[in-house]
Design a protein around this motif. Structure first.
Motif, PDB file in Angstrom:
ATOM      1  N   ALA A  56     -25.265  62.763 -87.279  1.00 50.86           N
ATOM      2  CA  ALA A  56     -26.057  63.606 -86.381  1.00 50.86           C
ATOM      3  C   ALA A  56     -25.732  63.258 -84.935  1.00 50.86           C
ATOM      4  N   ASP A  57     -25.609  64.273 -84.099  1.00 50.31           N
ATOM      5  CA  ASP A  57     -25.483  64.105 -82.649  1.00 50.31           C
ATOM      6  C   ASP A  57     -24.322  63.198 -82.241  1.00 50.31           C
ATOM      7  N   GLY A  58     -23.235  63.249 -83.000  1.00 55.73           N
ATOM      8  CA  GLY A  58     -22.052  62.490 -82.634  1.00 55.73           C
ATOM      9  C   GLY A  58     -22.102  61.013 -82.944  1.00 55.73           C
ATOM     10  N   HIS A  59     -23.171  60.543 -83.602  1.00 53.53           N
ATOM     11  CA  HIS A  59     -23.263  59.129 -83.964  1.00 53.53           C
ATOM     12  C   HIS A  59     -22.359  58.824 -85.151  1.00 53.53           C
ATOM     13  N   ASP A  60     -22.058  57.533 -85.347  1.00 53.18           N
ATOM     14  CA  ASP A  60     -21.184  57.133 -86.445  1.00 53.18           C
ATOM     15  C   ASP A  60     -21.753  57.505 -87.803  1.00 53.18           C
ATOM     16  N   GLY A  61     -23.054  57.526 -87.913  1.00 60.65           N
ATOM     17  CA  GLY A  61     -23.678  57.931 -89.163  1.00 60.65           C
ATOM     18  C   GLY A  61     -24.312  56.781 -89.907  1.00 60.65           C
ATOM     19  N   LEU A  86     -22.720  66.222 -96.349  1.00 56.37           N
ATOM     20  CA  LEU A  86     -22.531  64.864 -95.849  1.00 56.37           C
ATOM     21  C   LEU A  86     -21.050  64.561 -95.681  1.00 56.37           C
ATOM     22  N   ARG A  87     -20.750  63.568 -94.854  1.00 50.01           N
ATOM     23  CA  ARG A  87     -19.380  63.063 -94.788  1.00 50.01           C
ATOM     24  C   ARG A  87     -19.117  62.222 -96.025  1.00 50.01           C
ATOM     25  N   THR A  88     -17.994  62.455 -96.670  1.00 52.64           N
ATOM     26  CA  THR A  88     -17.607  61.663 -97.830  1.00 52.64           C
ATOM     27  C   THR A  88     -16.416  60.804 -97.425  1.00 52.64           C
ATOM     28  N   LEU A  89     -16.642  59.514 -97.310  1.00 53.79           N
ATOM     29  CA  LEU A  89     -15.664  58.558 -96.788  1.00 53.79           C
ATOM     30  C   LEU A  89     -15.296  57.561 -97.880  1.00 53.79           C
ATOM     31  N   GLY A 169     -22.450  48.007 -91.060  1.00 50.80           N
ATOM     32  CA  GLY A 169     -23.327  48.685 -90.104  1.00 50.80           C
ATOM     33  C   GLY A 169     -23.768  50.040 -90.604  1.00 50.80           C
ATOM     34  N   ARG A 170     -22.830  50.798 -91.244  1.00 51.19           N
ATOM     35  CA  ARG A 170     -23.196  52.094 -91.810  1.00 51.19           C
ATOM     36  C   ARG A 170     -24.175  51.927 -92.963  1.00 51.19           C
ATOM     37  N   MET A 171     -23.975  50.887 -93.753  1.00 47.39           N
ATOM     38  CA  MET A 171     -24.877  50.663 -94.877  1.00 47.39           C
ATOM     39  C   MET A 171     -26.304  50.392 -94.415  1.00 47.39           C
ATOM     40  N   LEU A 172     -26.415  49.571 -93.379  1.00 46.88           N
ATOM     41  CA  LEU A 172     -27.742  49.101 -92.969  1.00 46.88           C
ATOM     42  C   LEU A 172     -28.330  49.854 -91.787  1.00 46.88           C
ATOM     43  N   GLY A 173     -27.487  50.544 -91.042  1.00 46.60           N
ATOM     44  CA  GLY A 173     -27.988  51.233 -89.860  1.00 46.60           C
ATOM     45  C   GLY A 173     -28.456  50.281 -88.780  1.00 46.60           C
TER      46      GLY A 173
END
Length: 229
Positions: A56-61, A86-89, A169-173
């Motif tokens: 959202a809003d250009g954030h890493d997610g 969703l982004r699938t990475l 970081g993506r896992m935990l936010g």
């Protein structure tokens, strides 16, 4: 290594679907879809695993979920949705069975069992996504890290996990310092070892005890729904 959703199908349905599939490699950091992309293929991972990232809003997610050989990507097509939400990475490189959207729609029309399994899988994911929001809001970082490490191990089928600070970081936010403190706390309790970007789970049962109940609840949801005939 089999895909558990495909294994849940009757042998005749599974054989017909696999005859239409091709086995493809998925590379680490490969993006299969960005939000809004048209879904051209359905993937059933076997040895690869993929992060589902909300952006959202250009954030890493923020990672909302993870799919390994227990699940599928492109499941939205089973609900007549054509675009990825969703982004699938790709988090872990490996193999997957790939089926074109057109062939998948033909399989859905021919197989009531496939429709049933995919619809139940969507219910599992909805429950996981709901728990993920509550988990990020109410559970401590250390508990959440333990949960995601267990989930990653389930998908990777290995106690050694190549995880960067960015992935954690993506896992935990949370920011890097929060990840460092949580990882150090688990290391101090001899639950994990962390060296040069590789986390090794050294005490699986201890890590399960350290995780929030979201991990066990997700496993129960999957077992209850996907195992039904």
């Amino acid at each position: 290594m089999p895909n558990h959703l495909l294994e849940a199908l009757p042998p005749e349905d599974r054989a017909r679907l696999l005859a239409r599939c091709e086995r493809v490699p998925l590379a680490a950091a490969q993006v299969l879809y960005e939000p809004g992309d048209v879904i051209a293929h359905v993937h059933f991972p076997t040895t690869a695993f993929v992060s589902l990232v909300s952006t959202a809003d250009g954030h890493d997610g923020l990672q909302a979920g993870m799919v390994g050989n227990e699940g599928a990507l492109g499941y939205e097509l089973s609900l007549n949705a054509q675009h990825a939400p969703l982004r699938t990475l790709v988090q872990g490189a490996g193999l997957a069975w790939r089926l074109s959207a057109q062939s998948f729609e033909q399989e859905l029309a021919e197989s009531a069992a496939l429709r049933r399994v995919l619809h139940r899988y969507v219910c599992v994911l909805l429950a996981e996504f709901a728990r993920s929001g509550l988990c990020h809001r109410f559970h401590q970082i250390e508990q959440r890290l333990a949960r995601w490490l267990l989930t990653t191990q389930d998908c990777a089928h290995s106690a050694q996990l190549a995880l960067t600070h960015e992935a954690l970081g993506r896992m935990l936010g949370v920011r890097r310092v929060g990840i460092t403190h949580a990882a150090m706390a688990l290391h101090t309790r001899s639950l994990i070892d962390y060296r040069r970007g590789v986390i090794t789970i050294t005490d699986r049962q201890g890590l399960e005890n350290a995780a929030c109940d979201c991990y066990r609840a997700n496993r129960r949801s999957y077992s209850d729904l996907i195992g039904q005939g």
